[in-house]
Every structure is written in C-alpha cells, then in structure tokens.
Design an enzyme around this catalytic site. Structure first.
Site, mmCIF file in Angstrom:
data_model
loop_
_atom_site.group_PDB
_atom_site.id
_atom_site.type_symbol
_atom_site.label_atom_id
_atom_site.label_comp_id
_atom_site.label_asym_id
_atom_site.label_seq_id
_atom_site.Cartn_x
_atom_site.Cartn_y
_atom_site.Cartn_z
ATOM 1 N N CYS A 46 42.129 8.583 35.246
ATOM 2 C CA CYS A 46 42.832 9.823 35.573
ATOM 3 C C CYS A 46 42.960 10.688 34.319
ATOM 4 O O CYS A 46 43.158 10.182 33.209
ATOM 5 C CB CYS A 46 44.184 9.560 36.217
ATOM 6 S SG CYS A 46 45.528 9.213 35.095
ATOM 7 N N GLU A 47 42.809 11.960 34.522
ATOM 8 C CA GLU A 47 42.794 12.872 33.374
ATOM 9 C C GLU A 47 44.185 13.122 32.810
ATOM 10 O O GLU A 47 44.321 13.707 31.742
ATOM 11 C CB GLU A 47 42.122 14.200 33.747
ATOM 12 C CG GLU A 47 42.869 15.027 34.761
ATOM 13 C CD GLU A 47 42.071 16.246 35.206
ATOM 14 O OE1 GLU A 47 40.831 16.216 35.141
ATOM 15 O OE2 GLU A 47 42.710 17.228 35.639
ATOM 16 N N HIS A 48 45.215 12.659 33.533
ATOM 17 C CA HIS A 48 46.572 12.869 33.017
ATOM 18 C C HIS A 48 46.990 11.798 32.028
ATOM 19 O O HIS A 48 47.659 12.080 31.042
ATOM 20 C CB HIS A 48 47.578 12.899 34.180
ATOM 21 C CG HIS A 48 47.235 13.897 35.225
ATOM 22 N ND1 HIS A 48 46.809 13.552 36.489
ATOM 23 C CD2 HIS A 48 47.217 15.251 35.182
ATOM 24 C CE1 HIS A 48 46.565 14.643 37.187
ATOM 25 N NE2 HIS A 48 46.794 15.684 36.419
ATOM 26 N N HIS A 49 46.625 10.550 32.320
ATOM 27 C CA HIS A 49 47.084 9.439 31.470
ATOM 28 C C HIS A 49 45.931 8.640 30.852
ATOM 29 O O HIS A 49 46.169 7.728 30.082
ATOM 30 C CB HIS A 49 47.963 8.486 32.301
ATOM 31 C CG HIS A 49 49.140 9.137 32.948
ATOM 32 N ND1 HIS A 49 49.108 9.611 34.246
ATOM 33 C CD2 HIS A 49 50.377 9.423 32.467
ATOM 34 C CE1 HIS A 49 50.286 10.139 34.540
ATOM 35 N NE2 HIS A 49 51.071 10.045 33.483
ATOM 36 N N GLN A 55 41.492 12.478 41.519
ATOM 37 C CA GLN A 55 40.784 11.991 42.710
ATOM 38 C C GLN A 55 40.281 13.155 43.546
ATOM 39 O O GLN A 55 39.178 13.106 44.112
ATOM 40 C CB GLN A 55 41.718 11.082 43.516
ATOM 41 C CG GLN A 55 41.020 10.420 44.690
ATOM 42 C CD GLN A 55 41.891 9.425 45.392
ATOM 43 O OE1 GLN A 55 42.732 8.772 44.765
ATOM 44 N NE2 GLN A 55 41.726 9.278 46.692
ATOM 45 N N HIS A 113 45.932 4.132 41.867
ATOM 46 C CA HIS A 113 46.054 4.712 40.530
ATOM 47 C C HIS A 113 46.943 3.826 39.664
ATOM 48 O O HIS A 113 48.126 3.640 39.958
ATOM 49 C CB HIS A 113 46.641 6.124 40.627
ATOM 50 C CG HIS A 113 45.690 7.116 41.223
ATOM 51 N ND1 HIS A 113 45.140 8.152 40.502
ATOM 52 C CD2 HIS A 113 45.158 7.204 42.468
ATOM 53 C CE1 HIS A 113 44.320 8.844 41.276
ATOM 54 N NE2 HIS A 113 44.318 8.282 42.481
ATOM 55 N N CYS A 122 48.130 4.477 36.906
ATOM 56 C CA CYS A 122 49.240 5.207 36.273
ATOM 57 C C CYS A 122 50.458 5.237 37.187
ATOM 58 O O CYS A 122 51.558 5.566 36.745
ATOM 59 C CB CYS A 122 48.817 6.625 35.874
ATOM 60 S SG CYS A 122 48.409 7.693 37.250
HETATM 61 N N1 LIG Z 1 46.974 14.985 42.373
HETATM 62 C C1 LIG Z 1 46.707 13.981 41.538
HETATM 63 N N2 LIG Z 1 47.665 13.547 40.718
HETATM 64 C C2 LIG Z 1 47.361 12.528 39.909
HETATM 65 C C3 LIG Z 1 46.116 11.903 39.868
HETATM 66 N N3 LIG Z 1 46.154 10.909 38.946
HETATM 67 C C4 LIG Z 1 47.404 10.937 38.446
HETATM 68 N N4 LIG Z 1 48.142 11.908 39.016
HETATM 69 C C5 LIG Z 1 49.538 12.351 38.833
HETATM 70 O O1 LIG Z 1 49.624 13.244 37.758
HETATM 71 C C6 LIG Z 1 51.011 13.474 37.574
HETATM 72 C C7 LIG Z 1 51.299 13.850 36.157
HETATM 73 O O2 LIG Z 1 52.648 14.205 36.159
HETATM 74 P P1 LIG Z 1 53.496 14.572 34.851
HETATM 75 O O3 LIG Z 1 54.927 14.787 35.281
HETATM 76 O O4 LIG Z 1 52.803 15.650 34.101
HETATM 77 O O5 LIG Z 1 53.349 13.258 33.972
HETATM 78 P P2 LIG Z 1 54.296 11.973 33.883
HETATM 79 O O6 LIG Z 1 55.599 12.322 33.298
HETATM 80 O O7 LIG Z 1 53.518 10.922 33.150
HETATM 81 O O8 LIG Z 1 54.500 11.585 35.416
HETATM 82 P P3 LIG Z 1 54.859 10.188 36.100
HETATM 83 O O9 LIG Z 1 53.563 9.516 36.428
HETATM 84 O O10 LIG Z 1 55.623 10.561 37.343
HETATM 85 O O11 LIG Z 1 55.666 9.377 35.117
HETATM 86 C C8 LIG Z 1 51.692 12.215 38.076
HETATM 87 O O12 LIG Z 1 52.462 12.568 39.201
HETATM 88 C C9 LIG Z 1 50.534 11.307 38.492
HETATM 89 O O13 LIG Z 1 50.845 10.487 39.590
HETATM 90 C C10 LIG Z 1 45.118 12.393 40.757
HETATM 91 O O14 LIG Z 1 43.983 11.917 40.793
HETATM 92 N N5 LIG Z 1 45.461 13.428 41.567
HETATM 93 ZN ZN LIG Z 2 47.435 9.202 35.749
#
Ligand SMILES: Nc1nc2c(ncn2[C@@H]2O[C@H](COP(=O)(O)OP(=O)(O)OP(=O)(O)O)[C@@H](O)[C@H]2O)c(=O)[nH]1
Ligand SMILES: [Zn+2]
Length: 213
Positions: free
Chosen positions: A102-105, A143, A171, A173
C-alpha cells in the site's frame, strides 16, 4: 546521513509520450544508507553482525518487489491468438494470487484477482493476464488504483467487448498495525463495456464464486 538524504534530489518530470514520471534513481549506496536509517529508527543497531548485510538485501528485494515500474503491460498483451473457431463468450481467469504494497504505509496487501473479458476477434494468452496483474501489483498502490489499471490495460490493448476485474485483498496495514482488524477483506471491481450491465456482473460474480476444480 543528512548529506545523503539532501543530495538525493529525486527528479520528477512527466514524460510527454507515456505520462509517466521519470525518477532519477538513487545509487545503491544511498539506498543502503536509507535502510540503515530505518533500522536505527526501528531501534536496532545496523552495525551488529546479523544486520550488516541487511541493507544490501533490502535494496535487492526492493528491485524484485517493485519490478512493475520497469514493466509495460501493453508489451505483455501484444500477442493475440485469432484462431479460436468463433469463440465469443466470456473468458475468465480467476484466483490469480498477488502481493502488493500500500502506498500509504508501504506494508503488504495480499489477495486474489479475477479477470473476465469478452473477446473481440482474438484472445490473449492466459498467463499474460496474470503477468499484467504483477506489473501493477509490484508497485506502491492502492487497491482501487490497481484494479482500475489492470482493467484499463486490458481494455486498451485488447479492445474487448467488455472487461471485468475483481480484486479481493487483506491489507496488513489494517491487521498488523493501526486499527488491527485481522481477517477483514476489501473487494474492488472495475467493469467496462458489456460488464456495465448488471446481469453481466451477476454472471461474472457467479462464475468467480462457483465451485472450483
Ligand atoms: N482506499 C484505500 N485506502 C487504503 C488502502 N491501503 C491502505 N489504505 C488506508 O489509507 C488510510 C491512510 O490513513 P491516514 O489517516 O492518512 O493514516 P494512518 O494514521 O496511518 O491511518 P490508520 O491506518 O487508520 O492508522 C488508512 O485508512 C488505510 O486503511 C487502499 O488500497 N485503498
Ligand atoms: Zn496501508
């Protein structure tokens, strides 16, 4: 370490032909330094014996895990077989396993992709559909984006009467960290052409979920 990070100056420019970003690759030494920093950030000592070669291993693993940036789905879908005796019904390849990040984590998400399409003249080699999944999975992704990119690549290359892509994934994360909900799965779909019809979507879904071999 500060100097290394500052001197990276990643160049980002949009290539006019493909709309792709051109990234100036850091050197191997810079990549390994970055891993050492993250080991320190995690709370361990990168100079202890067990971790000495880890930065080199991680840099090598990244080349494999993110190989998709070097690959072109269009080139994979280039070869079409036209001799199919008039076959015109849906072709479905289901349960294609994938792992992405995932590009967020930058944490894995893993699952299965199901791809259906209605051929328009010819069919593509079945393995090529699975290869296209990897082209997009081996990148930093959401995704939703991955689902759309797979459908778009097939649509553009094969110009079929319709494409359906269903991705189901867990996921890490959401399970290993953060909200810590193990076992939840996320479903995403992208439909084009004939598959915009609700009855076609039901047929696709029924075939995807029908008992296997
Ligand atoms: N729509 C979507 N969200 C994703 C995907 N992979 C991870 N995420 C979400 O990306 C979001 C990032 O949220 P942030 O609030 O910026 O980051 P965070 O504080 O690490 O969030 P938490 O995971 O809730 O602890 C999270 O809600 C993840 O579940 C994906 O493939 N699609
Ligand atoms: Zn993630």
């Amino acid at each position: 370490m500060d100097n290394v990070v500052k001197s990276l100056s990643v160049e980002r420019a949009i290539s006019p032909s493909a709309g792709k970003f051109i990234i100036k690759q850091p050197t191997q030494a810079q990549a390994e330094d970055a891993v050492r920093t993250l080991i320190l950030w995690a709370g361990d000592d990168p100079s202890r014996e067990g971790l000495l070669e880890t930065p080199a291993r991680v840099a090598k693993a990244y080349r494999e895990l993110y190989r998709g940036y070097q690959e072109d789905a269009g080139a994979i879908l280039d070869r079409v077989f036209e001799e199919v005796d008039g076959y015109q019904d849906m072709v479905l390849v289901r349960d294609i396993p994938f792992h992405s990040h995932c590009e967020h984590h930058m944490v894995p998400f893993v699952g299965k992709v199901h791809i259906g399409y209605y051929p328009n003249g010819g069919v593509v080699g079945l393995s090529k559909l699975a290869r296209v999944v990897d082209v997009f999975a081996r990148r930093l992704q959401t995704q939703e984006t991955m689902t759309a990119q797979i459908a778009h690549a097939i649509e553009t290359s094969l110009k079929p009467h319709g494409v359906a892509v269903l991705v189901e994934a867990e996921h890490m994360c959401m399970s290993m960290r953060g909200v810590q909900k193990q076992g939840s799965s996320t479903l995403t779909t992208q439909y084009t052409g004939r598959f915009r019809d609700a009855a076609e979507q039901v047929r696709f879904f029924t075939m995807v979920k029908s008992p296997g071999l």
